[in-house]
Design an enzyme around this catalytic site. Structure first.
Site, PDB file in Angstrom:
ATOM      1  N   ASP A 149       0.924  -1.180  -0.096  1.00  0.00           N
ATOM      2  CA  ASP A 149      -0.138  -0.083  -0.025  1.00  0.00           C
ATOM      3  C   ASP A 149       0.857   1.503   0.039  1.00  0.00           C
ATOM      4  O   ASP A 149       2.025   1.205   0.597  1.00  0.00           O
ATOM      5  CB  ASP A 149      -0.769  -0.154   1.372  1.00  0.00           C
ATOM      6  CG  ASP A 149      -1.869  -1.166   1.452  1.00  0.00           C
ATOM      7  OD1 ASP A 149      -2.091  -1.381  -0.067  1.00  0.00           O
ATOM      8  OD2 ASP A 149      -2.316  -1.551   2.403  1.00  0.00           O
ATOM      9  N   ASP A 183      -7.134  -1.294  -4.376  1.00  0.00           N
ATOM     10  CA  ASP A 183      -8.184  -1.074  -3.718  1.00  0.00           C
ATOM     11  C   ASP A 183      -9.163   0.111  -4.136  1.00  0.00           C
ATOM     12  O   ASP A 183     -10.246   0.115  -3.889  1.00  0.00           O
ATOM     13  CB  ASP A 183      -7.487  -0.371  -2.219  1.00  0.00           C
ATOM     14  CG  ASP A 183      -6.776  -1.487  -1.421  1.00  0.00           C
ATOM     15  OD1 ASP A 183      -7.140  -2.674  -1.594  1.00  0.00           O
ATOM     16  OD2 ASP A 183      -5.779  -0.890  -0.792  1.00  0.00           O
TER      17      ASP A 183
END
Length: 206
Positions: A149, A183
């Site tokens: 991430d 995401d």
């Protein structure tokens, strides 16, 4: 099907190129400020959304078992979503539904690639920049990789007013979660299904 495949490949390429770049240029928890409200901040997630681990929910199983179960579940889930997408295209369901499924499938597949392969093709990022295909092997086995991430939007940070129940006086960051392109794709897909539900699932007129 061809158009869907092209869009899936584009989303996957953007997702994986961004992750590989971060993994091979940043140390874990290293950050770069783009704007005051947007940072590139490298973290790794070995659990579910928001860093939640399956072992946190089911404390009677170990972290390794929980990780394996989670990755296995994700693989079966992506197979189900893929089947739904192909079936929707073949049966010429609404373009809204197909478009949403493309984003959800692409995002889910992007994160599964991390979970399945990244432990093997990268060494760890603790105190160093990771190497792609290291000679001495990766940081873990297949199916035990961590999701990369890097998108962080701390738009506002401060102490909340005392009158707010439970959180009053606490330091608060909006928006605190760190996420990735996959995401974003999943969120777009679910957003389409949520806000354009009638177009995604039109009622048949009898």
């Amino acid at each position: 099907m061809k158009k869907a495949s092209i869009l899936i490949i584009i989303i996957l390429l953007i997702d994986q190129i961004s992750k590989i770049y971060i993994k091979t240029h940043f140390q874990l928890h290293e950050s770069e400020t783009v704007f005051s409200w947007f940072k590139i901040y490298f973290v790794e997630n070995d659990g579910m959304a928001w860093g939640t681990k399956l072992s946190d929910i089911l404390p009677f199983i170990g972290d390794r078992t929980a990780k394996l179960c989670l990755t296995t579940f994700r693989i079966f889930a992506i197979l189900g979503i893929g089947y739904w997408l192909v079936n929707a295209i073949k049966k010429k369901h609404s373009k809204t539904l197909i478009f949403a499924l493309i984003f959800i499938f692409s995002g889910a597949l992007g994160n599964i690639i991390d979970s399945v392969f990244y432990g093997v093709i990268f060494n760890d990022s603790f105190g160093q920049v990771a190497t792609f295909l290291p000679i001495d092997g990766g940081y873990d086995k297949a199916l035990f990789g961590n999701v990369v991430d890097m998108l962080y939007f701390p738009m506002w940070q401060g102490n909340l007013p005392e009158w707010i129940p439970y959180l009053g006086g606490e330091n608060f960051i909006f928006f605190e979660p760190v996420f990735n392109i996959a995401d974003v794709a999943i969120a777009i897909g679910f957003g389409i299904l949520l806000f354009f539900n009638n177009k995604a699932f039109p009622k048949k007129i009898l």
